[in-house]
Structures are given as structure tokens and as C-alpha cells.
Design an enzyme around this catalytic site. Structure first.
Site, PDB file in Angstrom:
ATOM      1  N   SER A 191     -29.620 -12.019 -45.078  1.00 14.76           N
ATOM      2  CA  SER A 191     -28.757 -12.902 -44.298  1.00 14.76           C
ATOM      3  C   SER A 191     -28.768 -12.532 -42.814  1.00 14.76           C
ATOM      4  O   SER A 191     -29.842 -12.462 -42.223  1.00 14.76           O
ATOM      5  CB  SER A 191     -27.354 -12.873 -44.898  1.00 14.76           C
ATOM      6  OG  SER A 191     -26.708 -14.056 -44.562  1.00 14.76           O
ATOM      7  N   LYS A 195     -32.171 -11.733 -40.547  1.00 16.13           N
ATOM      8  CA  LYS A 195     -32.544 -12.131 -39.180  1.00 16.13           C
ATOM      9  C   LYS A 195     -32.911 -10.860 -38.403  1.00 16.13           C
ATOM     10  O   LYS A 195     -33.887 -10.806 -37.652  1.00 16.13           O
ATOM     11  CB  LYS A 195     -31.373 -12.834 -38.465  1.00 16.13           C
ATOM     12  CG  LYS A 195     -30.680 -13.971 -39.254  1.00 16.13           C
ATOM     13  CD  LYS A 195     -29.541 -14.598 -38.444  1.00 16.13           C
ATOM     14  CE  LYS A 195     -28.370 -15.154 -39.255  1.00 16.13           C
ATOM     15  NZ  LYS A 195     -28.581 -16.264 -40.113  1.00 16.13           N
ATOM     16  N   TRP A 282     -26.533 -23.538 -46.837  1.00 15.50           N
ATOM     17  CA  TRP A 282     -26.225 -23.171 -45.451  1.00 15.50           C
ATOM     18  C   TRP A 282     -27.470 -22.587 -44.766  1.00 15.50           C
ATOM     19  O   TRP A 282     -27.755 -22.869 -43.606  1.00 15.50           O
ATOM     20  CB  TRP A 282     -25.056 -22.183 -45.463  1.00 15.50           C
ATOM     21  CG  TRP A 282     -24.403 -21.855 -44.168  1.00 15.50           C
ATOM     22  CD1 TRP A 282     -24.235 -20.611 -43.625  1.00 15.50           C
ATOM     23  CD2 TRP A 282     -23.760 -22.756 -43.252  1.00 15.50           C
ATOM     24  NE1 TRP A 282     -23.548 -20.681 -42.443  1.00 15.50           N
ATOM     25  CE2 TRP A 282     -23.241 -21.985 -42.186  1.00 15.50           C
ATOM     26  CE3 TRP A 282     -23.573 -24.151 -43.215  1.00 15.50           C
ATOM     27  CZ2 TRP A 282     -22.556 -22.546 -41.109  1.00 15.50           C
ATOM     28  CZ3 TRP A 282     -22.890 -24.709 -42.134  1.00 15.50           C
ATOM     29  CH2 TRP A 282     -22.395 -23.899 -41.102  1.00 15.50           C
ATOM     30  N   HIS A 335     -26.243 -17.585 -52.273  1.00 16.81           N
ATOM     31  CA  HIS A 335     -26.523 -16.618 -51.200  1.00 16.81           C
ATOM     32  C   HIS A 335     -26.200 -15.190 -51.658  1.00 16.81           C
ATOM     33  O   HIS A 335     -25.039 -14.856 -51.891  1.00 16.81           O
ATOM     34  CB  HIS A 335     -25.633 -17.024 -50.019  1.00 16.81           C
ATOM     35  CG  HIS A 335     -25.959 -16.358 -48.745  1.00 16.81           C
ATOM     36  ND1 HIS A 335     -27.113 -16.619 -48.055  1.00 16.81           N
ATOM     37  CD2 HIS A 335     -25.264 -15.439 -48.009  1.00 16.81           C
ATOM     38  CE1 HIS A 335     -27.114 -15.905 -46.935  1.00 16.81           C
ATOM     39  NE2 HIS A 335     -26.008 -15.173 -46.893  1.00 16.81           N
TER      40      HIS A 335
HETATM   41  C1  GCU Z   1     -22.729 -16.704 -42.133  1.00 18.59           C
HETATM   42  C2  GCU Z   1     -23.657 -17.156 -41.041  1.00 18.59           C
HETATM   43  C3  GCU Z   1     -25.128 -16.999 -41.467  1.00 18.59           C
HETATM   44  C4  GCU Z   1     -25.374 -15.607 -41.947  1.00 18.59           C
HETATM   45  C5  GCU Z   1     -24.396 -15.265 -43.036  1.00 18.59           C
HETATM   46  C6  GCU Z   1     -24.473 -13.839 -43.538  1.00 18.59           C
HETATM   47  O1  GCU Z   1     -22.797 -17.580 -43.209  1.00 18.59           O
HETATM   48  O2  GCU Z   1     -23.341 -18.468 -40.729  1.00 18.59           O
HETATM   49  O3  GCU Z   1     -25.977 -17.293 -40.385  1.00 18.59           O
HETATM   50  O4  GCU Z   1     -26.705 -15.481 -42.390  1.00 18.59           O
HETATM   51  O5  GCU Z   1     -23.070 -15.413 -42.552  1.00 18.59           O
HETATM   52  O6  GCU Z   1     -24.891 -12.961 -42.811  1.00 18.59           O
HETATM   53  O7  GCU Z   1     -24.040 -13.607 -44.681  1.00 18.59           O
END
Ligand code: GCU
Length: 352
Positions: A191, A195, A282, A335
Site C-alpha cells: 500500500s 509506493k 480504491w 486490500h
Molecule cells: C489509503 C490511501 C492509499 C494507501 C492506503 C494504505 O487508503 O488512500 O493511497 O495506499 O491508505 O496505505 O493502506
């Protein structure tokens, strides 16, 4: 998918004139662009990095050794120290390693099946990202954030850059470990930390590969035309992850002089594995797969195999395409970074 890619009008992975010969120069330029427009400028590598191994004991029933490391390096505002953990199997020969940027302190949280990873022959280095700088809008006052003066010109680094920088400092230490195979150190995250893993692996070529799990917006997913999260949401909820310039693209993504597949491409020629979860709307699995697929064009330009398989066939939960240097896998569910995901990543890197 090809028609969909066309419809989205994405920047070319391989712009006119890009060849094997000028790839390194192109990569440098692109990193500078991503620094300036998305993640912020990464400081120079510190002159002095040192460490202390605070604890050393057997773990996983004697199959591995656990160390707590305190790493210190120079910054413009003096020394900065952060802790991380290593778990290295007792095999008597150098092993591959995952540098895992974690949401949790060592031993906590649900994303990391340590014993299973050790049993697969991989070592781990684990950093709790909050020990580097807090994942909150704290005016850049916690941890490493306060150690680097800000210019306030729109290009100051955000926290994704800081967490990535810390993983590179871990790498400074890991390089000195005879028990680790230096050619096989991979950076991994889930997540927001997926990144981070991508941004870290792009900048630091000592990492031999990258794992992006469900990294979505501003990670593996192409931004133009994606479902779910967009620049408008992510910069509103988490402005401190990025440089200020990224906000120029709120509701204006078509004007971005880049998209995320071009970032993934900068991992080339090193292996890259992108994972999605089928119900992770998402993040948007289709846009993550598109990012991985298009990044593969850089590998192909370099004479390697990119993302294998028929891109025209929609990926079904449980599908994996591991035939090349770019891998893609789609897990059924929401997720998460699951045991199943780790098994796939280990399978992918074992094949490399
Ligand atoms: C939020 C955010 C995402 C990210 C996520 C996470 O949902 O909007 O961009 O990847 O958190 O880190 O769990």
C-alpha cells in the site's frame, strides 16, 4: 486492455529516441522529474553511516538469528538514529533478503509471516516506518523529517521519500553482512509502503528487485483513467507523503508530464513484481496491471522479457504472470498483504 490503454492517452513508456545506449541518462532525468513533481527531492547520501547491533539471539526455533540494529547517519541537523530488525536464517551460506518497510514494529501486525519467509530461504530486514518519521501531518517535525531544512519551493521531499531513504540506509548496513547475498536484496512494501518500495528501488540500484503489493494511486497504478483514488484524494488526505508540486495535478492529471508506469519502468532491468487484490477498488487492480504491463516495454527495449501472458485476457483472482522480469499477480479478496501474496513473491524471485 490495449484499447483501454489507448483510450487513457498515457505517456509513452519508450519515448522516441530512447535506446539501450541512452537509457541510463533517461533514467536520471526521469528520477529528477519524479522528485520535482511527485515525491520531492531526495537528499545526498550521508557521508557517515554507522550502526550498533543491540541484541542478538536465536529465533524461529533456532532456525534464524534476530538482530536489533540501531543505525546512525549524519544529517544537516546532526546525527539521526533509527532502529530496525534483521532475521537471517542459519544456513551457513549467503541468502537472499527482503527489506520490508513495515507498518508495524518487529513481531507485530498481520502482514509478515516471518517463519514462512525464513523457511523459504530468505532473510528479512524490517523497519517500522513510524520510527523513521511519523505517518501524520506533523509539519515535518518528527524523526528524519526535522533533520533536513526545507526550501519551501514545492520540491521538498514528502514522507514516502523519507521512508525510502531510510531503506537505503538499511542497505548501507546490509551490504556489509557476509550472511546476505548482495546480488539478491529486494525491497518490499504494501500500500503506501508499496509506493515507498517502488520509489526506493527506482533510486537505489543496489536493490536487485522490487515488490509492490496493492500500492495503487501514486504507486503501481497508472493515474490517468484509473478507478478509485486519484491525486485529488491522496493529496487531500495525505499531503505530507508527497512534495507540494504534486498538488498541481489535482483534477488536472492529463497535464502530468509522467504517469506511474514510467516510474515502474525505471526499475528495469531488475525484476519487478506487482500484486493486486481483486476487491481493492480504491487501488484499482486493472490500473496496477496496466502499470506493470507498460513498464514491461522498457524491459523489452533493453532486450529482456517484460510482462508475459496475454494482456487482452482479463486477470482472474489467482492468476499470475511470472514469465518475465516483470511479474503480476492478482489475489482474491480485499486490500491486504497476505501469506498468499508472500508465497507468490517468493515464487517470482525464486524464478529469477
Ligand atoms: C489509503 C490511501 C492509499 C494507501 C492506503 C494504505 O487508503 O488512500 O493511497 O495506499 O491508505 O496505505 O493502506
Amino acid at each position: 486492455m490495449l484499447a483501454e490503454i489507448k483510450r487513457r492517452n498515457l505517456p509513452e513508456t519508450i519515448p522516441n529516441g530512447l535506446t539501450k545506449e541512452n537509457w541510463a541518462a533517461y533514467k536520471k532525468e526521469m528520477i529528477a522529474l519524479f522528485e520535482k513533481e511527485e515525491y520531492g527531492v531526495t537528499p545526498e547520501k550521508p557521508g557517515c553511516v554507522r550502526w550498533e547491533v543491540e541484541k542478538q539471539h536465536d529465533t524461529v526455533g533456532g532456525k534464524a538469528v534476530h538482530n536489533l540494529v540501531k543505525l546512525t547517519f549524519e544529517t544537516p541537523m546532526g546525527d539521526f538514529t533509527f532502529p530496525f530488525d534483521t532475521v537471517i536464517p542459519n544456513t551457513g551460506k549467503p541468502v537472499p533478503m527482503f527489506v520490508y518497510i513495515s507498518f508495524h514494529p518487529y513481531g507485530a501486525g498481520q502482514y509478515l509471516p516471518i517463519e514462512e519467509i525464513i523457511d523459504s530461504g530468505y532473510a528479512l530486514a524490517i523497519v517500522n516506518y513510524n520510527d523513521v518519521t511519523k505517518d501524520t501531518n506533523d509539519n515535518f517535525e518528527s524523526g528524519i523529517a526535522k533533520m533536513y531544512p526545507r526550501r519551501n519551493d514545492g520540491t521538498d521531499w514528502g514522507k514516502i521519500g523519507m521512508w525510502a531513504f531510510a531503506a537505503s540506509r538499511m542497505m548501507d548496513y546490509i551490504q556489509t553482512l557476509p550472511a546476505v547475498d548482495r546480488e539478491k536484496i529486494y525491497v518490499a512494501g504494501h500500500s503506501r509502503l508499496g509506493k515507498t518500495a517502488i520509489w526506493c528501488g527506482v533510486q537505489d540500484e543496489r536493490f536487485a528487485g522490487v515488490i509492490s503489493n496493492d500500492s495503487g494511486c501514486s504507486g503501481a497504478a497508472v493515474t490517468r483513467g484509473k478507478k478509485g483514488e486519484h491525486v485529488v484524494h491522496i493529496t487531500k488526505n495525505f499531503p505530507y507523503w508527497f512534495c507540494k508540486n504534486y498538488q498541481k495535478y489535482i483534477e488536472n492529471e492529463d497535464s502530468m508530464p509522467f504517469d506511474q508506469h514510467q516510474l515502474l519502468a525505471l526499475v528495469a532491468p531488475r525484476p519487478l513484481c506487482v500484486g493486486s487484490a481483486s476487491e481493492d477498488e480504491w487501488a484499482d487492480p486493472e490500473s496496477e496491471r496496466m502499470g506493470a504491463y507498460l513498464a514491461g516495454e522498457a524491459y523489452e527495449m533493453l532486450g529482456l522479457k517484460g510482462l508475459s501472458g496475454d494482456i487482452e485476457i482479463p486477470a482472474e483472482p489467482g492468476d499470475k504472470q511470472f514469465g518475465g522480469k516483470v511479474g503480476y499477480q492478482l489475489r482474491k479478496g480485499t486490500h491486504f498483504l497476505s501469506r498468499y501474496d508472500w508465497q507468490r513473491y517468493i515464487e517470482f524471485f525464486n524464478q529469477q
